[in-house]
Design a protein around this motif. Structure first.
Motif, PDB file in Angstrom:
ATOM      1  N   VAL A   1      22.165  33.535  -1.931  1.00  0.00           N
ATOM      2  CA  VAL A   1      21.012  34.177  -2.571  1.00  0.00           C
ATOM      3  C   VAL A   1      20.323  33.205  -3.524  1.00  0.00           C
ATOM      4  CG1 VAL A   1      20.304  36.020  -4.145  1.00  0.00           C
ATOM      5  CG2 VAL A   1      21.899  36.512  -2.271  1.00  0.00           C
ATOM      6  N   ARG A   2      21.101  32.447  -4.289  1.00  0.00           N
ATOM      7  CA  ARG A   2      20.539  31.446  -5.201  1.00  0.00           C
ATOM      8  C   ARG A   2      19.720  30.416  -4.401  1.00  0.00           C
ATOM      9  NH1 ARG A   2      25.011  30.733  -7.824  1.00  0.00           N
ATOM     10  NH2 ARG A   2      24.673  31.951  -9.686  1.00  0.00           N
ATOM     11  N   LYS A   3      20.253  29.999  -3.255  1.00  0.00           N
ATOM     12  CA  LYS A   3      19.547  29.029  -2.401  1.00  0.00           C
ATOM     13  C   LYS A   3      18.238  29.622  -1.883  1.00  0.00           C
ATOM     14  CE  LYS A   3      20.068  26.177   1.710  1.00  0.00           C
ATOM     15  NZ  LYS A   3      20.963  25.751   2.792  1.00  0.00           N
ATOM     16  N   PHE A   4      18.241  30.895  -1.481  1.00  0.00           N
ATOM     17  CA  PHE A   4      17.022  31.550  -1.014  1.00  0.00           C
ATOM     18  C   PHE A   4      15.952  31.534  -2.102  1.00  0.00           C
ATOM     19  CE2 PHE A   4      14.417  35.414  -0.648  1.00  0.00           C
ATOM     20  CZ  PHE A   4      13.828  35.192   0.582  1.00  0.00           C
ATOM     21  N   PHE A   5      16.322  31.933  -3.325  1.00  0.00           N
ATOM     22  CA  PHE A   5      15.358  31.957  -4.431  1.00  0.00           C
ATOM     23  C   PHE A   5      14.830  30.554  -4.726  1.00  0.00           C
ATOM     24  CE2 PHE A   5      16.652  36.222  -5.022  1.00  0.00           C
ATOM     25  CZ  PHE A   5      15.686  36.821  -5.814  1.00  0.00           C
ATOM     26  N   GLN A   6      15.715  29.570  -4.793  1.00  0.00           N
ATOM     27  CA  GLN A   6      15.312  28.189  -5.073  1.00  0.00           C
ATOM     28  C   GLN A   6      14.353  27.682  -3.992  1.00  0.00           C
ATOM     29  OE1 GLN A   6      15.915  26.156  -7.671  1.00  0.00           O
ATOM     30  NE2 GLN A   6      14.819  24.462  -6.731  1.00  0.00           N
ATOM     31  N   THR A   7      14.709  27.901  -2.746  1.00  0.00           N
ATOM     32  CA  THR A   7      13.926  27.383  -1.632  1.00  0.00           C
ATOM     33  C   THR A   7      12.555  28.049  -1.540  1.00  0.00           C
ATOM     34  OG1 THR A   7      15.967  26.935  -0.427  1.00  0.00           O
ATOM     35  CG2 THR A   7      13.947  26.966   0.860  1.00  0.00           C
ATOM     36  N   VAL A   8      12.518  29.385  -1.627  1.00  0.00           N
ATOM     37  CA  VAL A   8      11.260  30.115  -1.429  1.00  0.00           C
ATOM     38  C   VAL A   8      10.403  30.164  -2.689  1.00  0.00           C
ATOM     39  CG1 VAL A   8      10.252  32.360  -0.837  1.00  0.00           C
ATOM     40  CG2 VAL A   8      12.190  31.487   0.464  1.00  0.00           C
ATOM     41  N   PHE A   9      10.988  30.554  -3.821  1.00  0.00           N
ATOM     42  CA  PHE A   9      10.184  30.840  -5.013  1.00  0.00           C
ATOM     43  C   PHE A   9      10.023  29.661  -5.970  1.00  0.00           C
ATOM     44  CE2 PHE A   9      11.921  35.073  -3.790  1.00  0.00           C
ATOM     45  CZ  PHE A   9      10.724  35.582  -3.319  1.00  0.00           C
ATOM     46  N   THR A  10      10.859  28.625  -5.861  1.00  0.00           N
ATOM     47  CA  THR A  10      10.707  27.447  -6.717  1.00  0.00           C
ATOM     48  C   THR A  10      10.103  26.288  -5.938  1.00  0.00           C
ATOM     49  OG1 THR A  10      12.582  28.141  -8.075  1.00  0.00           O
ATOM     50  CG2 THR A  10      11.915  25.833  -8.236  1.00  0.00           C
ATOM     51  N   GLU A  11      10.695  25.992  -4.780  1.00  0.00           N
ATOM     52  CA  GLU A  11      10.206  24.873  -3.977  1.00  0.00           C
ATOM     53  C   GLU A  11       9.076  25.280  -3.035  1.00  0.00           C
ATOM     54  OE1 GLU A  11      13.723  23.386  -2.028  1.00  0.00           O
ATOM     55  OE2 GLU A  11      14.717  22.986  -3.943  1.00  0.00           O
ATOM     56  N   HIS A  12       8.873  26.569  -2.848  1.00  0.00           N
ATOM     57  CA  HIS A  12       7.841  27.121  -1.958  1.00  0.00           C
ATOM     58  C   HIS A  12       7.980  26.634  -0.522  1.00  0.00           C
ATOM     59  CE1 HIS A  12       5.585  27.478  -5.968  1.00  0.00           C
ATOM     60  NE2 HIS A  12       6.207  28.604  -5.725  1.00  0.00           N
ATOM     61  N   LYS A  13       9.223  26.462  -0.083  1.00  0.00           N
ATOM     62  CA  LYS A  13       9.523  26.069   1.296  1.00  0.00           C
ATOM     63  C   LYS A  13       9.866  27.337   2.086  1.00  0.00           C
ATOM     64  CE  LYS A  13      11.280  21.536  -0.030  1.00  0.00           C
ATOM     65  NZ  LYS A  13      12.508  20.701  -0.095  1.00  0.00           N
ATOM     66  N   VAL A  14       8.829  28.047   2.477  1.00  0.00           N
ATOM     67  CA  VAL A  14       8.984  29.355   3.107  1.00  0.00           C
ATOM     68  C   VAL A  14       9.775  29.269   4.409  1.00  0.00           C
ATOM     69  CG1 VAL A  14       7.739  31.298   4.128  1.00  0.00           C
ATOM     70  CG2 VAL A  14       6.906  30.257   2.011  1.00  0.00           C
ATOM     71  N   ASP A  15       9.431  28.329   5.277  1.00  0.00           N
ATOM     72  CA  ASP A  15      10.117  28.225   6.569  1.00  0.00           C
ATOM     73  C   ASP A  15      11.613  28.027   6.383  1.00  0.00           C
ATOM     74  OD1 ASP A  15       7.791  28.569   8.084  1.00  0.00           O
ATOM     75  OD2 ASP A  15       7.324  26.429   7.990  1.00  0.00           O
ATOM     76  N   GLU A  16      11.992  27.125   5.484  1.00  0.00           N
ATOM     77  CA  GLU A  16      13.417  26.889   5.228  1.00  0.00           C
ATOM     78  C   GLU A  16      14.091  28.130   4.647  1.00  0.00           C
ATOM     79  OE1 GLU A  16      14.485  23.356   3.026  1.00  0.00           O
ATOM     80  OE2 GLU A  16      12.798  22.286   3.916  1.00  0.00           O
ATOM     81  N   GLY A  17      13.420  28.800   3.737  1.00  0.00           N
ATOM     82  CA  GLY A  17      13.993  30.000   3.119  1.00  0.00           C
ATOM     83  C   GLY A  17      14.209  31.120   4.111  1.00  0.00           C
ATOM     84  N   LEU A  18      13.267  31.296   5.022  1.00  0.00           N
ATOM     85  CA  LEU A  18      13.386  32.390   5.987  1.00  0.00           C
ATOM     86  C   LEU A  18      14.480  32.130   7.012  1.00  0.00           C
ATOM     87  CD1 LEU A  18       9.681  33.496   6.487  1.00  0.00           C
ATOM     88  CD2 LEU A  18      11.419  34.451   4.978  1.00  0.00           C
ATOM     89  N   GLU A  19      14.928  30.901   7.134  1.00  0.00           N
ATOM     90  CA  GLU A  19      16.061  30.604   8.012  1.00  0.00           C
ATOM     91  C   GLU A  19      17.360  31.202   7.473  1.00  0.00           C
ATOM     92  OE1 GLU A  19      15.908  29.338  11.077  1.00  0.00           O
ATOM     93  OE2 GLU A  19      13.748  29.458  10.712  1.00  0.00           O
TER      94      GLU A  19
END
Length: 125
Positions: free
Chosen positions: A13-31
């Motif tokens: 969950v921490r990785k999802f938040f970091q990837t999507v909401f901090t780094e704005h890497k949507v594609d990576e987060g949705l994986e």
């Protein structure tokens, strides 16, 4: 469920938040979402592809600061300060995720806007 599994669920969950909401890497987060991901927020479209399009349009100015993560069994709850734009006061948010086979499988949330002039000011975080 072992403590190791609970800690790995929190890390996911921490990785999802970091990837999507901090780094704005949507594609990576949705994986990190399962193929059968269930979204209970009625303001977010269902399905990974519709979420991808919505997130890519609307996350440029978003920020998120996690304040607490609590986990039990296959559930992870995140209490955080979310802002749609850097100049706003933002909102207090609690997200709850169900984890299945190392992926985010289901999501619920509750959001409360932070008031500008509250009648009873006190720390929210």
């Amino acid at each position: 469920m072992s403590q190791d599994n609970i800690e790995s669920n929190k890390a996911l969950v921490r990785k999802f938040f970091q990837t999507v909401f901090t780094e704005h890497k949507v594609d990576e987060g949705l994986e990190l979402l399962s193929d059968s991901y269930i979204q209970h927020n009625q303001m977010v479209p269902p399905g990974k592809e519709t979420m991808r399009a919505a997130f890519k349009k609307g996350l440029d100015n978003v920020s998120c600061e996690i304040k607490q993560i609590i986990a039990e069994g296959d559930r992870v709850a995140v209490f955080h300060h979310f802002k749609f734009d850097p100049n706003s006061l933002g909102a207090t948010v609690i997200d709850i995720f169900r984890i299945e086979n190392g992926k985010l499988a289901e999501h619920w949330d509750v959001m409360a806007p932070i008031p500008e002039n509250p009648p009873f000011p006190k720390p929210l975080f």
